[in-house]
Design a protein around this motif. Structure first.
Motif, PDB file in Angstrom:
ATOM      1  N   ALA A  34       4.416   3.292   3.828  1.00 36.23           N
ATOM      2  CA  ALA A  34       5.148   3.116   5.083  1.00 36.23           C
ATOM      3  C   ALA A  34       4.656   4.109   6.127  1.00 36.23           C
ATOM      4  O   ALA A  34       4.507   5.302   5.842  1.00 36.23           O
ATOM      5  CB  ALA A  34       6.639   3.304   4.839  1.00 36.23           C
ATOM      6  N   GLY A  35       4.399   3.609   7.334  1.00 36.30           N
ATOM      7  CA  GLY A  35       3.995   4.482   8.431  1.00 36.30           C
ATOM      8  C   GLY A  35       2.613   5.075   8.299  1.00 36.30           C
ATOM      9  O   GLY A  35       2.291   6.053   8.978  1.00 36.30           O
ATOM     10  N   SER A  36       1.763   4.485   7.442  1.00 38.23           N
ATOM     11  CA  SER A  36       0.433   5.062   7.204  1.00 38.23           C
ATOM     12  C   SER A  36      -0.661   4.435   8.051  1.00 38.23           C
ATOM     13  O   SER A  36      -1.834   4.760   7.894  1.00 38.23           O
ATOM     14  CB  SER A  36       0.063   4.916   5.717  1.00 38.23           C
ATOM     15  OG  SER A  36      -0.030   3.549   5.351  1.00 38.23           O
ATOM     16  N   PHE A 224       0.719  -8.121   1.458  1.00 33.54           N
ATOM     17  CA  PHE A 224       0.354  -8.844   0.250  1.00 33.54           C
ATOM     18  C   PHE A 224       1.438  -8.782  -0.816  1.00 33.54           C
ATOM     19  O   PHE A 224       1.494  -9.634  -1.702  1.00 33.54           O
ATOM     20  CB  PHE A 224      -0.968  -8.286  -0.306  1.00 33.54           C
ATOM     21  CG  PHE A 224      -1.719  -9.242  -1.176  1.00 33.54           C
ATOM     22  CD1 PHE A 224      -2.410 -10.303  -0.626  1.00 33.54           C
ATOM     23  CD2 PHE A 224      -1.739  -9.089  -2.554  1.00 33.54           C
ATOM     24  CE1 PHE A 224      -3.104 -11.200  -1.427  1.00 33.54           C
ATOM     25  CE2 PHE A 224      -2.434  -9.974  -3.368  1.00 33.54           C
ATOM     26  CZ  PHE A 224      -3.114 -11.041  -2.793  1.00 33.54           C
ATOM     27  N   GLN A 225       2.328  -7.791  -0.742  1.00 38.30           N
ATOM     28  CA  GLN A 225       3.391  -7.699  -1.746  1.00 38.30           C
ATOM     29  C   GLN A 225       4.400  -8.836  -1.598  1.00 38.30           C
ATOM     30  O   GLN A 225       5.212  -9.069  -2.493  1.00 38.30           O
ATOM     31  CB  GLN A 225       4.124  -6.346  -1.641  1.00 38.30           C
ATOM     32  CG  GLN A 225       5.094  -6.214  -0.480  1.00 38.30           C
ATOM     33  CD  GLN A 225       4.406  -5.872   0.826  1.00 38.30           C
ATOM     34  OE1 GLN A 225       3.203  -5.629   0.856  1.00 38.30           O
ATOM     35  NE2 GLN A 225       5.155  -5.831   1.919  1.00 38.30           N
ATOM     36  N   ASP A 226       4.363  -9.559  -0.468  1.00 38.98           N
ATOM     37  CA  ASP A 226       5.314 -10.647  -0.225  1.00 38.98           C
ATOM     38  C   ASP A 226       4.767 -12.023  -0.593  1.00 38.98           C
ATOM     39  O   ASP A 226       5.434 -13.038  -0.379  1.00 38.98           O
ATOM     40  CB  ASP A 226       5.739 -10.648   1.252  1.00 38.98           C
ATOM     41  CG  ASP A 226       6.533  -9.411   1.626  1.00 38.98           C
ATOM     42  OD1 ASP A 226       7.136  -8.801   0.720  1.00 38.98           O
ATOM     43  OD2 ASP A 226       6.548  -9.041   2.816  1.00 38.98           O
ATOM     44  N   ASP A 250       2.152  -2.938   0.350  1.00 36.04           N
ATOM     45  CA  ASP A 250       2.814  -1.758  -0.212  1.00 36.04           C
ATOM     46  C   ASP A 250       3.852  -2.217  -1.221  1.00 36.04           C
ATOM     47  O   ASP A 250       4.874  -2.810  -0.850  1.00 36.04           O
ATOM     48  CB  ASP A 250       3.482  -0.943   0.900  1.00 36.04           C
ATOM     49  CG  ASP A 250       4.140   0.332   0.386  1.00 36.04           C
ATOM     50  OD1 ASP A 250       3.916   0.690  -0.786  1.00 36.04           O
ATOM     51  OD2 ASP A 250       4.870   0.979   1.165  1.00 36.04           O
ATOM     52  N   GLY A 251       3.582  -1.965  -2.496  1.00 36.64           N
ATOM     53  CA  GLY A 251       4.519  -2.365  -3.541  1.00 36.64           C
ATOM     54  C   GLY A 251       5.872  -1.699  -3.420  1.00 36.64           C
ATOM     55  O   GLY A 251       6.884  -2.227  -3.906  1.00 36.64           O
ATOM     56  N   GLY A 264       3.562  -8.367  -8.142  1.00 45.17           N
ATOM     57  CA  GLY A 264       2.566  -8.194  -9.193  1.00 45.17           C
ATOM     58  C   GLY A 264       1.169  -8.595  -8.743  1.00 45.17           C
ATOM     59  O   GLY A 264       0.167  -8.073  -9.255  1.00 45.17           O
ATOM     60  N   PHE A 265       1.069  -9.500  -7.761  1.00 45.08           N
ATOM     61  CA  PHE A 265      -0.248  -9.884  -7.252  1.00 45.08           C
ATOM     62  C   PHE A 265      -0.931  -8.714  -6.551  1.00 45.08           C
ATOM     63  O   PHE A 265      -2.156  -8.598  -6.582  1.00 45.08           O
ATOM     64  CB  PHE A 265      -0.122 -11.073  -6.295  1.00 45.08           C
ATOM     65  CG  PHE A 265       0.355 -12.336  -6.953  1.00 45.08           C
ATOM     66  CD1 PHE A 265      -0.263 -12.824  -8.091  1.00 45.08           C
ATOM     67  CD2 PHE A 265       1.443 -13.037  -6.447  1.00 45.08           C
ATOM     68  CE1 PHE A 265       0.176 -13.984  -8.712  1.00 45.08           C
ATOM     69  CE2 PHE A 265       1.892 -14.196  -7.053  1.00 45.08           C
ATOM     70  CZ  PHE A 265       1.260 -14.675  -8.190  1.00 45.08           C
ATOM     71  N   LEU A 266      -0.128  -7.844  -5.925  1.00 48.03           N
ATOM     72  CA  LEU A 266      -0.682  -6.633  -5.321  1.00 48.03           C
ATOM     73  C   LEU A 266      -0.916  -5.564  -6.384  1.00 48.03           C
ATOM     74  O   LEU A 266      -1.993  -4.945  -6.437  1.00 48.03           O
ATOM     75  CB  LEU A 266       0.264  -6.097  -4.238  1.00 48.03           C
ATOM     76  CG  LEU A 266      -0.117  -4.750  -3.617  1.00 48.03           C
ATOM     77  CD1 LEU A 266      -1.418  -4.874  -2.819  1.00 48.03           C
ATOM     78  CD2 LEU A 266       0.999  -4.227  -2.727  1.00 48.03           C
ATOM     79  N   ASP A 267       0.089  -5.353  -7.233  1.00 43.02           N
ATOM     80  CA  ASP A 267      -0.019  -4.309  -8.252  1.00 43.02           C
ATOM     81  C   ASP A 267      -1.208  -4.545  -9.183  1.00 43.02           C
ATOM     82  O   ASP A 267      -1.868  -3.595  -9.621  1.00 43.02           O
ATOM     83  CB  ASP A 267       1.269  -4.235  -9.070  1.00 43.02           C
ATOM     84  CG  ASP A 267       2.483  -3.865  -8.228  1.00 43.02           C
ATOM     85  OD1 ASP A 267       2.288  -3.256  -7.162  1.00 43.02           O
ATOM     86  OD2 ASP A 267       3.611  -4.205  -8.631  1.00 43.02           O
TER      87      ASP A 267
END
Length: 662
Positions: A34-36, A224-226, A250-251, A264-267
């Protein structure tokens, strides 16, 4: 020849961002905290690729989850000097464009998009049902389609997943099958069908797939986490066996599992794309170290973001006697902050449920705080409220008895077991509370007059104000940020929500709280109430366990000091409640001659306006005025329960009565 100097694109990036922008690999996953600077990195990676001839921006595709996000991405690319902007759109818009091209080439009439499923499903339901049942059935069908579950597999899969559909799983499976067959017969498609049919088309037509991959050689995916299983399957078809893919997400901000998203697709990105390169962005450019420490306490096993902003105040934790007192305290704080040259738009109030938005928006409005109430659906548009109104009208034209009947029905219902049921019950309880408030102003109100008042109240609140305080839910706040954030209702049962009993559900509640906390840049204020009203029910509350974690993690004060303060506030709030659970008892002693003058004046004003005396001034307000005896209108405004509107209306009379000699 490059349109933009590559060095200009890289200017100002930190080491992590520099690597994420410049790394040359066929598949890249950027796990951005977040905020990166997530969007900054995504747009600069596209611009840098174009400036160094790594990619042709005309052959780049950026997939987002909203049209707004797509528009903002293109705007940023133009600001970077990229004239040939990448195509940006949602999964659905890109898929629909492909299908339209196919239909046109085949000379076929395009199917009609089924945008309103409610009446379509209602006609299929067996027997009698209430207004919310079709919505529950629609939710089940959408849940299944997002996970690529066909009607014949629904019953087994839903049972294993612990689903609690409104009808038995076998009936839902039959309805799901009828729904699909009827759509086909009537040449209709829904939003999920757009993704399904696009994927099927590209899998069956190798020429079309090759043309798509030539046109969109470079694919970028935001948030991508969504991604849900249906979208991920389509993405695999889009990119083919030799993907040129960059995913950003961001997971820790995965908060839509209930809606089909699978983080899980991101992780596990590297498992799906074995040659992928991973880059992590951990430096936070948004929030103070104290706010980040509070957020990290929600996810202690996920690592901490590195703060870059100056140190600030520790998040405040405040207990209130009631939810009404909580809302009024927040309203006063917002007004006080805004008076110090702070814009309203720099501030927000976040809550867990839509129903809480109703109370807070109402109280803030009475304190002349401009509000943007961000809820998924307005109160009157909710089907459960429409259903209640339909039942109230024939039973009684008088509002009071109709609300009594509705309250009795709510009291007889079992506690909600699902997020949907809880949300609907909360909305109905907010509706009952609004009705009780209306009766205080108009004791002879009818259902119809109350409905007119609600519609009139919505008339000025439909648009988005540029300079107003956002009052919104944790979910709707994702992707937004403010200098000052108040988070209300931090109690067991709301945060975490009561129905989150599984390990996955509890984990998502922690991530949701993490998202809420990281919306704040400079100042964070956390609130809870010892009593909260749900319609006509008053419930004793206890503080959220999240508050203990936050207090312990605050770096500027010791754990014992923070917890001692929180405990003191709890005791203070509870001791101010009457034994019968009513409103807080007024402070003692009061100046009785002044109180008597105020009561006489209140009675005369009430008679002149045809309203009960407590509508003009509550007993607590009379007692507080007689005790505090303020001498200015600013002083009047500090009295809990008085409010700026009544100060403007009655301020001169009140100051005169208070100042009169004994």
């Amino acid at each position: 020849m490059p349109e933009v100097d590559p060095e200009q694109i890289l200017a100002g990036l930190n080491a992590e961002q520099y690597e994420a922008v410049t790394v040359d690999a066929p598949a890249v996953v950027i796990r951005a905290g977040a905020g990166s600077g997530k969007t900054r990195v995504l747009t600069r990676r596209i611009a840098y690729g174009a400036a160094t001839d790594r990619l042709d921006p005309r052959r780049a595709l950026a997939l987002t989850f909203t049209r707004k996000a797509a528009g903002e991405l293109n705007q940023r690319l133009r600001q970077l000097g990229l004239r040939q902007s990448a195509a940006a759109g949602t999964f659905h818009s890109i898929a629909l464009a492909q299908l339209r091209q196919r239909w046109e080439e085949q000379g076929r009439k395009p199917p009609t998009l089924l945008e309103r499923k409610y009446s379509f499903i209602t006609k299929m339901l067996p027997g009698t049902h209430d207004r919310t049942t079709p919505l529950d059935v629609i939710s089940e069908i959408e849940w299944a389609k997002a996970r690529r579950i066909t009607p014949d597999k629904y019953q087994v899969t839903a049972t294993r997943a612990g689903r609690t559909p409104p009808l038995d799983p076998a009936t839902i499976a039959e309805l799901y099958d009828r729904y699909e067959q009827t759509k086909t017969q009537r040449h209709l498609i829904d939003f999920d069908d757009i993704l399904i049919q696009c994927g099927r088309h590209l899998q069956r037509d190798s020429g079309a797939a090759s043309a798509f991959r030539w046109k969109f050689r470079h694919v970028f995916v935001d948030e991508f986490q969504d991604v849900n299983p249906l979208q991920f399957a389509l993405l695999k078809v889009f990119t083919g066996s030799e993907p040129d893919l960059c995913a950003v997400g961001d997971g820790r901000q995965a908060i839509y599992a209930w809606n089909g998203a699978d983080s899980g697709f991101l992780d596990n990105f590297e498992e799906h794309f074995p040659n992928a390169v991973s880059v992590a962005l951990q430096q936070n450019y948004r929030s103070s170290p104290e706010i980040l420490a509070a957020a990290s306490a929600m996810l202690p096993d996920h690592g901490s973001l590195v703060p870059t902003q100056a140190s600030g105040d520790a998040p405040s934790i405040t207990a209130h006697a009631t939810d009404q007192a909580e809302a009024e305290a927040i309203a006063r704080s917002l007004r006080l902050t805004q008076s110090s040259r702070r814009k309203w738009a720099d501030m927000a109030v976040l809550v867990r449920t839509n129903a809480q938005v109703v109370l807070l928006s109402d109280v803030l409005g009475r304190y002349d705080v401009p509000v943007n109430a961000r809820t998924e659906t307005r109160l009157l548009e909710r089907p459960e409220v429409q259903d209640a109104l339909d039942r109230m009208r024939p039973e009684s034209q008088r509002l009071g008895p109709a609300l009594d009947d509705l309250s009795l029905q709510l009291g007889e219902q079992e506690d909600p077991e699902s997020p949907t049921d809880l949300d609907r019950r909360s909305v109905l309880e907010a509706f009952v509370r609004s009705g009780r408030d209306h009766l205080a102003v108009d004791p002879n109100a009818t259902v119809e007059s109350f409905l007119i008042a609600l519609k009139a109240g919505n008339a000025d609140g439909g648009g988005h104000r540029r300079n107003a305080v956002d009052v919104t839910t944790f979910h709707a706040a994702k992707g937004l940020e403010w200098d000052i954030v108040h988070i209300a209702g931090l109690e067991r049962g709301l945060a975490p929500i009561a129905h989150a009993t599984s390990a996955d559900g509890v984990a998502e509640e922690h991530r949701l709280m993490y998202v809420a906390l990281t919306r704040a840049r400079r100042s964070l204020h956390l609130h809870w109430a010892a009593e909260r009203s749900f319609g006509d029910r008053v419930s004793s509350r206890s503080p959220s366990p999240f508050l203990d974690d936050i207090a312990a993690a605050t770096p500027t004060r010791s754990t014992s000091e923070r917890l001692t303060e929180a405990t003191r506030q709890v005791r203070s709030a509870r001791s101010s409640l009457r034994p019968d659970g009513g409103r807080p008892a007024p402070p003692e002693p009061a100046h009785e001659p002044t109180a008597e003058r105020l009561r006489e004046w209140r009675s005369s004003v009430a008679r002149a306006n045809g309203v009960p005396a407590h509508v003009v001034l509550h007993d607590d307000v009379v007692h507080a005025l007689a005790q505090l005896r303020p001498t200015t209108k600013d002083g009047l405004a500090e009295v809990t329960g008085l409010g700026p509107i009544k100060v403007a209306q009655y301020g001169d009379d009140l100051l005169r009565l208070i100042s009169e000699p004994v």
